[in-house]
Design a protein around this motif. Structure first.
Motif, PDB file in Angstrom:
ATOM      1  N   ASN A 170      52.519  13.769  52.614  1.00 52.53           N
ATOM      2  CA  ASN A 170      51.258  14.101  51.958  1.00 52.53           C
ATOM      3  C   ASN A 170      50.135  13.192  52.458  1.00 52.53           C
ATOM      4  O   ASN A 170      49.045  13.658  52.783  1.00 52.53           O
ATOM      5  CB  ASN A 170      51.411  13.976  50.440  1.00 52.53           C
ATOM      6  CG  ASN A 170      50.191  14.422  49.694  1.00 52.53           C
ATOM      7  OD1 ASN A 170      49.554  15.399  50.044  1.00 52.53           O
ATOM      8  ND2 ASN A 170      49.855  13.696  48.639  1.00 52.53           N
ATOM      9  N   ASP A 171      50.407  11.894  52.536  1.00 51.42           N
ATOM     10  CA  ASP A 171      49.418  10.940  53.005  1.00 51.42           C
ATOM     11  C   ASP A 171      49.051  11.177  54.466  1.00 51.42           C
ATOM     12  O   ASP A 171      47.908  10.980  54.867  1.00 51.42           O
ATOM     13  CB  ASP A 171      49.920   9.501  52.832  1.00 51.42           C
ATOM     14  CG  ASP A 171      50.039   9.106  51.368  1.00 51.42           C
ATOM     15  OD1 ASP A 171      49.470   9.812  50.506  1.00 51.42           O
ATOM     16  OD2 ASP A 171      50.715   8.102  51.090  1.00 51.42           O
ATOM     17  N   LEU A 172      50.028  11.597  55.264  1.00 56.79           N
ATOM     18  CA  LEU A 172      49.794  11.847  56.680  1.00 56.79           C
ATOM     19  C   LEU A 172      48.939  13.092  56.903  1.00 56.79           C
ATOM     20  O   LEU A 172      48.016  13.081  57.730  1.00 56.79           O
ATOM     21  CB  LEU A 172      51.134  12.011  57.408  1.00 56.79           C
ATOM     22  CG  LEU A 172      51.074  12.300  58.904  1.00 56.79           C
ATOM     23  CD1 LEU A 172      50.503  11.105  59.650  1.00 56.79           C
ATOM     24  CD2 LEU A 172      52.459  12.652  59.414  1.00 56.79           C
ATOM     25  N   LEU A 173      49.200  14.144  56.161  1.00 57.98           N
ATOM     26  CA  LEU A 173      48.554  15.426  56.422  1.00 57.98           C
ATOM     27  C   LEU A 173      47.304  15.692  55.592  1.00 57.98           C
ATOM     28  O   LEU A 173      46.414  16.415  56.038  1.00 57.98           O
ATOM     29  CB  LEU A 173      49.546  16.573  56.192  1.00 57.98           C
ATOM     30  CG  LEU A 173      50.735  16.635  57.138  1.00 57.98           C
ATOM     31  CD1 LEU A 173      51.641  17.788  56.770  1.00 57.98           C
ATOM     32  CD2 LEU A 173      50.276  16.752  58.584  1.00 57.98           C
ATOM     33  N   HIS A 176      54.208  18.126  48.621  1.00 56.63           N
ATOM     34  CA  HIS A 176      54.332  17.833  47.188  1.00 56.63           C
ATOM     35  C   HIS A 176      55.537  16.951  46.915  1.00 56.63           C
ATOM     36  O   HIS A 176      55.520  16.131  46.009  1.00 56.63           O
ATOM     37  CB  HIS A 176      54.443  19.118  46.378  1.00 56.63           C
ATOM     38  CG  HIS A 176      53.166  19.896  46.267  1.00 56.63           C
ATOM     39  ND1 HIS A 176      51.933  19.410  46.620  1.00 56.63           N
ATOM     40  CD2 HIS A 176      52.932  21.157  45.825  1.00 56.63           C
ATOM     41  CE1 HIS A 176      51.008  20.295  46.407  1.00 56.63           C
ATOM     42  NE2 HIS A 176      51.583  21.383  45.942  1.00 56.63           N
ATOM     43  N   LYS A 177      56.569  17.116  47.704  1.00 57.57           N
ATOM     44  CA  LYS A 177      57.822  16.389  47.483  1.00 57.57           C
ATOM     45  C   LYS A 177      57.816  14.990  48.116  1.00 57.57           C
ATOM     46  O   LYS A 177      58.333  14.049  47.534  1.00 57.57           O
ATOM     47  CB  LYS A 177      58.991  17.204  48.035  1.00 57.57           C
ATOM     48  CG  LYS A 177      60.337  16.631  47.696  1.00 57.57           C
ATOM     49  CD  LYS A 177      61.464  17.554  48.112  1.00 57.57           C
ATOM     50  CE  LYS A 177      62.796  16.964  47.698  1.00 57.57           C
ATOM     51  NZ  LYS A 177      63.906  17.855  47.973  1.00 57.57           N
ATOM     52  N   TYR A 178      57.224  14.851  49.299  1.00 61.32           N
ATOM     53  CA  TYR A 178      57.263  13.585  50.046  1.00 61.32           C
ATOM     54  C   TYR A 178      55.863  12.992  50.172  1.00 61.32           C
ATOM     55  O   TYR A 178      55.012  13.522  50.882  1.00 61.32           O
ATOM     56  CB  TYR A 178      57.871  13.788  51.429  1.00 61.32           C
ATOM     57  CG  TYR A 178      59.298  14.290  51.371  1.00 61.32           C
ATOM     58  CD1 TYR A 178      60.335  13.432  51.016  1.00 61.32           C
ATOM     59  CD2 TYR A 178      59.596  15.619  51.659  1.00 61.32           C
ATOM     60  CE1 TYR A 178      61.638  13.893  50.949  1.00 61.32           C
ATOM     61  CE2 TYR A 178      60.899  16.082  51.597  1.00 61.32           C
ATOM     62  CZ  TYR A 178      61.918  15.217  51.240  1.00 61.32           C
ATOM     63  OH  TYR A 178      63.205  15.671  51.175  1.00 61.32           O
ATOM     64  N   LYS A 179      55.647  11.869  49.504  1.00 63.80           N
ATOM     65  CA  LYS A 179      54.334  11.221  49.491  1.00 63.80           C
ATOM     66  C   LYS A 179      53.889  10.816  50.897  1.00 63.80           C
ATOM     67  O   LYS A 179      52.720  10.947  51.240  1.00 63.80           O
ATOM     68  CB  LYS A 179      54.363  10.004  48.569  1.00 63.80           C
ATOM     69  CG  LYS A 179      52.999   9.364  48.420  1.00 63.80           C
ATOM     70  CD  LYS A 179      53.032   8.165  47.534  1.00 63.80           C
ATOM     71  CE  LYS A 179      51.742   7.433  47.383  1.00 63.80           C
ATOM     72  NZ  LYS A 179      50.674   7.643  48.266  1.00 63.80           N
ATOM     73  N   ALA A 180      54.799  10.329  51.724  1.00 68.62           N
ATOM     74  CA  ALA A 180      54.431   9.891  53.076  1.00 68.62           C
ATOM     75  C   ALA A 180      53.875  11.058  53.894  1.00 68.62           C
ATOM     76  O   ALA A 180      52.877  10.905  54.614  1.00 68.62           O
ATOM     77  CB  ALA A 180      55.636   9.279  53.783  1.00 68.62           C
TER      78      ALA A 180
END
Length: 171
Positions: free
Chosen positions: A88-91, A82-86
């Protein structure tokens, strides 16, 4: 006394990350509709990784420490995504557009192994007959297919729960 439990925690984290990567590579979308073979696979995987997590410690405390480690790492991963978009995009998967303004995205449909019949079934559940009647059709991150009609007066949205389908995409 703490060392055996630290070992269980490290093993559990390793298994968690392995399973996260494996599901990412082999397609989380397939989990939206579990068939018998999928359930058997999940049960066998959980049985096969149990010893990898707890090692020789088959005590109640060993199992509870492994379960606690999994709950904690899952909680932390959710907060971090939720905090880190990168991260989030990876997982995590993203919704995929299947139809936009009546035009099919054949590349996405082929990549996602969604058949023409499956797409038409989702449209019929919404009361739509032709692809040109669709404003937007998406495969959501939970594996459902949502459809929004072109008709501005009767703007409705339905969700079609995707069935696992290995048929070739037909145009």
């Amino acid at each position: 006394m703490l060392y055996p439990y630290l070992d269980i925690i490290c093993r559990s984290l390793a298994v968690y990350f392995f399973m996260t990567i494996a599901l990412r590579l082999f397609g989380k979308k397939e989990l939206s509709q579990l068939n018998t073979a999928d359930i058997i696979l999940i049960l066998l995987i959980s049985n096969s990784v149990q010893n990898a997590m707890v090692g020789p410690d088959t005590s109640l405390w060993g199992g509870l420490v492994a379960a606690l480690a999994l709950f904690v790492i899952n909680f932390i991963i959710k907060k971090l995504t939720h905090k880190y978009k990168a991260l989030n995009d990876l997982l995590l998967d993203k919704p995929e557009i299947l139809i936009h303004d009546g035009k099919l995205d054949f590349k996405s449909l082929s990549k996602l192994d969604i058949s023409n019949d499956e797409l038409k079934e989702a449209m019929r559940e919404h009361g739509l007959e032709h692809f040109t009647d669709v404003k937007l059709c998406m495969l959501e991150i939970d594996g459902t297919i949502s459809v929004i009609s072109q008709n501005k007066k009767e703007l409705k949205q339905t969700h079609y729960k995707r069935k696992h389908n290995h048929k070739n995409l037909r145009k």
